[in-house]
Design a protein around this motif. Structure first.
Motif, PDB file in Angstrom:
ATOM      1  N   LYS A 141       0.839  -1.202   0.000  1.00 44.85           N
ATOM      2  CA  LYS A 141       0.000   0.000   0.000  1.00 44.85           C
ATOM      3  C   LYS A 141       0.873   1.251   0.000  1.00 44.85           C
ATOM      4  O   LYS A 141       0.611   2.208  -0.726  1.00 44.85           O
ATOM      5  CB  LYS A 141      -0.948  -0.018   1.204  1.00 44.85           C
ATOM      6  N   SER A 142       1.920   1.241   0.808  1.00 48.26           N
ATOM      7  CA  SER A 142       2.837   2.381   0.836  1.00 48.26           C
ATOM      8  C   SER A 142       3.518   2.573  -0.509  1.00 48.26           C
ATOM      9  O   SER A 142       3.734   3.694  -0.949  1.00 48.26           O
ATOM     10  CB  SER A 142       3.902   2.186   1.925  1.00 48.26           C
ATOM     11  N   GLY A 143       3.858   1.481  -1.157  1.00 47.33           N
ATOM     12  CA  GLY A 143       4.469   1.565  -2.484  1.00 47.33           C
ATOM     13  C   GLY A 143       3.527   2.141  -3.519  1.00 47.33           C
ATOM     14  O   GLY A 143       3.949   2.793  -4.478  1.00 47.33           O
ATOM     15  N   GLN A 173       5.421   1.979  -9.222  1.00 45.94           N
ATOM     16  CA  GLN A 173       5.019   1.313  -7.988  1.00 45.94           C
ATOM     17  C   GLN A 173       5.803   0.019  -7.785  1.00 45.94           C
ATOM     18  O   GLN A 173       6.254  -0.284  -6.681  1.00 45.94           O
ATOM     19  CB  GLN A 173       3.529   1.018  -8.031  1.00 45.94           C
ATOM     20  N   LEU A 174       5.968  -0.722  -8.835  1.00 51.34           N
ATOM     21  CA  LEU A 174       6.651  -2.015  -8.765  1.00 51.34           C
ATOM     22  C   LEU A 174       8.092  -1.881  -8.291  1.00 51.34           C
ATOM     23  O   LEU A 174       8.596  -2.741  -7.574  1.00 51.34           O
ATOM     24  CB  LEU A 174       6.606  -2.695 -10.134  1.00 51.34           C
ATOM     25  N   PHE A 175       8.760  -0.807  -8.656  1.00 53.49           N
ATOM     26  CA  PHE A 175      10.177  -0.661  -8.331  1.00 53.49           C
ATOM     27  C   PHE A 175      10.447   0.240  -7.128  1.00 53.49           C
ATOM     28  O   PHE A 175      11.595   0.519  -6.816  1.00 53.49           O
ATOM     29  CB  PHE A 175      10.953  -0.182  -9.564  1.00 53.49           C
ATOM     30  N   ARG A 176       9.417   0.662  -6.448  1.00 57.01           N
ATOM     31  CA  ARG A 176       9.620   1.415  -5.210  1.00 57.01           C
ATOM     32  C   ARG A 176      10.068   0.448  -4.121  1.00 57.01           C
ATOM     33  O   ARG A 176       9.657  -0.706  -4.075  1.00 57.01           O
ATOM     34  CB  ARG A 176       8.326   2.121  -4.809  1.00 57.01           C
ATOM     35  N   TRP A 177      10.920   0.926  -3.225  1.00 56.97           N
ATOM     36  CA  TRP A 177      11.473   0.031  -2.203  1.00 56.97           C
ATOM     37  C   TRP A 177      10.383  -0.585  -1.334  1.00 56.97           C
ATOM     38  O   TRP A 177      10.504  -1.734  -0.911  1.00 56.97           O
ATOM     39  CB  TRP A 177      12.538   0.731  -1.362  1.00 56.97           C
ATOM     40  N   HIS A 178       9.313   0.164  -1.084  1.00 56.95           N
ATOM     41  CA  HIS A 178       8.218  -0.371  -0.267  1.00 56.95           C
ATOM     42  C   HIS A 178       7.644  -1.636  -0.919  1.00 56.95           C
ATOM     43  O   HIS A 178       7.385  -2.631  -0.248  1.00 56.95           O
ATOM     44  CB  HIS A 178       7.079   0.649  -0.134  1.00 56.95           C
ATOM     45  N   SER A 179       7.428  -1.541  -2.223  1.00 54.04           N
ATOM     46  CA  SER A 179       6.831  -2.662  -2.953  1.00 54.04           C
ATOM     47  C   SER A 179       7.775  -3.855  -3.008  1.00 54.04           C
ATOM     48  O   SER A 179       7.337  -5.001  -2.842  1.00 54.04           O
ATOM     49  CB  SER A 179       6.457  -2.234  -4.374  1.00 54.04           C
ATOM     50  N   ILE A 180       9.036  -3.596  -3.221  1.00 55.85           N
ATOM     51  CA  ILE A 180      10.016  -4.689  -3.311  1.00 55.85           C
ATOM     52  C   ILE A 180      10.101  -5.430  -1.975  1.00 55.85           C
ATOM     53  O   ILE A 180      10.050  -6.663  -1.927  1.00 55.85           O
ATOM     54  CB  ILE A 180      11.390  -4.149  -3.753  1.00 55.85           C
TER      55      ILE A 180
END
Length: 119
Positions: A31-33, A43-50
């Motif tokens: 969600k944060s990503g 979104q996929l490559f944001r650290w939150h998502s990873i």
């Protein structure tokens, strides 16, 4: 070891609880990503998502450890407590709705899990 003959230990239940909590952490990080991302690829490559996806993987391994002795008819419905946790945490962390529909849903989920473990 035959799964039907395995007797669940506290370790199996701790693995299930850890799987649920780690999965909730993964969901919140996803969600944060998504917040403020320019699009899906961003979104996929944001650290939150990873990290969130990594936590989902870790939760899967913990769940597998729990399934060594806990029947899937108990373990899988127990994971639904994560839905209730995410609803409540979404309210506090992201200001998401927590009206009567969400409260009733959380109460029903928690009631169902209590019935499951008392049976």
């Amino acid at each position: 070891m035959n799964a039907a003959a395995a007797v669940p230990s506290i370790g199996h239940y701790l693995a299930l609880a850890a799987a649920i909590l780690v999965g909730v952490g993964g969901q919140l990080l996803l969600k944060s990503g998504a917040a403020g991302a320019a699009g899906f690829v961003d979104q996929l490559f944001r650290w939150h998502s990873i990290i969130g996806l990594g936590l989902y993987g870790m939760a899967a391994f913990l769940y597998m450890a729990a399934l060594q002795a806990i029947p899937v008819s108990i373990a899988f419905p127990s994971v639904s407590i994560s839905y209730a946790l995410v609803v409540v945490l979404g309210y506090f962390l992201y200001g998401e709705a927590l009206g009567w529909p969400q409260v009733v849903g959380v109460v029903l989920i928690c009631s169902g899990i209590l019935v499951l473990f008392r049976g």
